[in-house]
Design an enzyme around this catalytic site. Structure first.
Site, PDB file in Angstrom:
ATOM      1  N   GLU A  59     -11.365  -7.776   2.842  1.00 37.59           N
ATOM      2  CA  GLU A  59     -11.827  -7.262   3.629  1.00 37.59           C
ATOM      3  C   GLU A  59     -13.492  -7.164   2.731  1.00 37.59           C
ATOM      4  O   GLU A  59     -14.536  -6.699   3.169  1.00 37.59           O
ATOM      5  CB  GLU A  59     -12.565  -6.296   4.933  1.00 37.59           C
TER       6      GLU A  59
ATOM      7  N   GLU B 258      10.784  -2.371  -0.178  1.00 42.11           N
ATOM      8  CA  GLU B 258      10.367  -0.624  -0.764  1.00 42.11           C
ATOM      9  C   GLU B 258      11.374   0.121  -1.500  1.00 42.11           C
ATOM     10  O   GLU B 258      10.562   1.020  -3.106  1.00 42.11           O
ATOM     11  CB  GLU B 258       9.475  -0.045   0.480  1.00 42.11           C
TER      12      GLU B 258
END
Length: 315
Positions: A92, A123
């Site tokens: 953004e 992960e």
């Protein structure tokens, strides 16, 4: 499960995010309104926990601004929900602040496919964290996000970054994280046990969102991507955003919308150029040149162009 309970049952609980919350043990038996109230009550604890980290967050913002001005980049690193929040925040910044690609980059364990499909096993790959941060250097900033404070992917990335001399930070909800002490800035948002035990997509994720958007917004302000509290660097790529540029110019200058539209047309839609034209009462080419000389910072561009007395339009 509290630490005492975990000890009795022989279960290792090394993070408050994994402990059982005594305030929400009736989560599955209360009516829906009370259920939502219990979740909301836990959510309300998050802003206070974030507030306690602001001194550390300020150090991170200032350190990042210094390095970005020198040509460095900021790297977010996370897995699962943490990584997805990082991806959204980084993405953004490009349209909101006209930020160049590569200045703030998010690294999600598992890559782009993990954005829309859970890939929790990735992960655990420490080597992948090191590999994904392979080109980081001493002028860069690496911010690890790990609610539990133990994610191997994040640990590997931070270890590699430290070895390369990068400025490092950890955002975690675990005050007992083993990664603390190995980074330059520790941001511990102690949100406590989740409403639903172990579901760090709840309070912990909310805390990470608050911290990251505060960090990135403050960084953009420090880099001169705003004027007052207005988004003057935004990219107007659709009708809604083009209308917003007119509104912002009107708010900044007090000029009527027709005049603002005319200024933006002369500036080829560049809001900063139009703003400097208005504030300094100058032409398009002079405004562009002043902004180039000032590194795109509106206040710095206006200063040499005018010595006028500040008007009521100035903040």
């Amino acid at each position: 499960m509290t630490r005492a309970e975990s000890a009795r049952w022989g279960v290792a609980v090394d993070s408050p995010t994994e402990e059982r919350n005594p305030r929400t043990v009736d989560l599955d038996v209360v009516d829906t309104l009370e259920l939502l109230g219990l979740i909301n009550a836990e959510d309300q604890l998050v802003p206070g926990a974030v507030a306690a980290t602001l001194p550390a967050l300020a150090r991170l913002v200032d350190g990042a601004a210094e390095r970005v001005r020198a040509g460095g980049a900021v790297h977010y690193v996370g897995a699962g929900t943490s990584g997805r929040i990082a991806v959204v925040d980084a993405a953004e910044l490009l349209p909101t602040f006209r930020l160049e690609e590569g200045v703030v980059t998010a690294h999600l364990a598992g890559g782009p496919p993990a954005i829309i499909r859970a890939a929790e096993n990735v992960e655990d790959d420490t080597t992948a964290g090191r590999r994904d941060l392979g080109e980081v250097g001493e002028h860069d900033v690496v911010i690890g996000l790990a609610a539990s404070g133990r994610t191997p992917y994040v640990a590997g990335a931070l270890a590699h970054a430290s070895e390369q001399g990068a400025f490092t930070a950890l955002i975690t909800s675990n005050p007992r994280s083993r990664l603390l002490g190995s980074v330059d800035v520790e941001i511990v948002v102690d949100t406590g046990p989740e409403a639903l035990t172990g579901s760090t997509r709840m309070k912990s994720a909310t805390a990470q969102k608050l911290v990251l958007h505060s960090f990135s917004t403050a960084l953009m302000v420090r880099l001169g991507r705003t004027w007052s509290n207005l988004m003057v660097s935004m990219v107007a790529t659709n009708q809604k955003l083009r209308a917003r540029t007119v509104t912002i110019l009107h708010q900044a200058t007090g000029l009527d919308r027709a005049t603002c539209e005319s200024l933006l047309e002369q500036a080829d839609g560049d809001l900063k150029v139009a703003l400097v034209m208005s504030l300094a009462d100058t032409d398009t080419s002079s405004a562009r040149a002043a902004l180039d000389s000032a590194g795109g910072v509106v206040r710095a561009a206006v200063q040499p162009l005018t010595t006028r007395t500040p008007s009521r339009r100035d903040p």
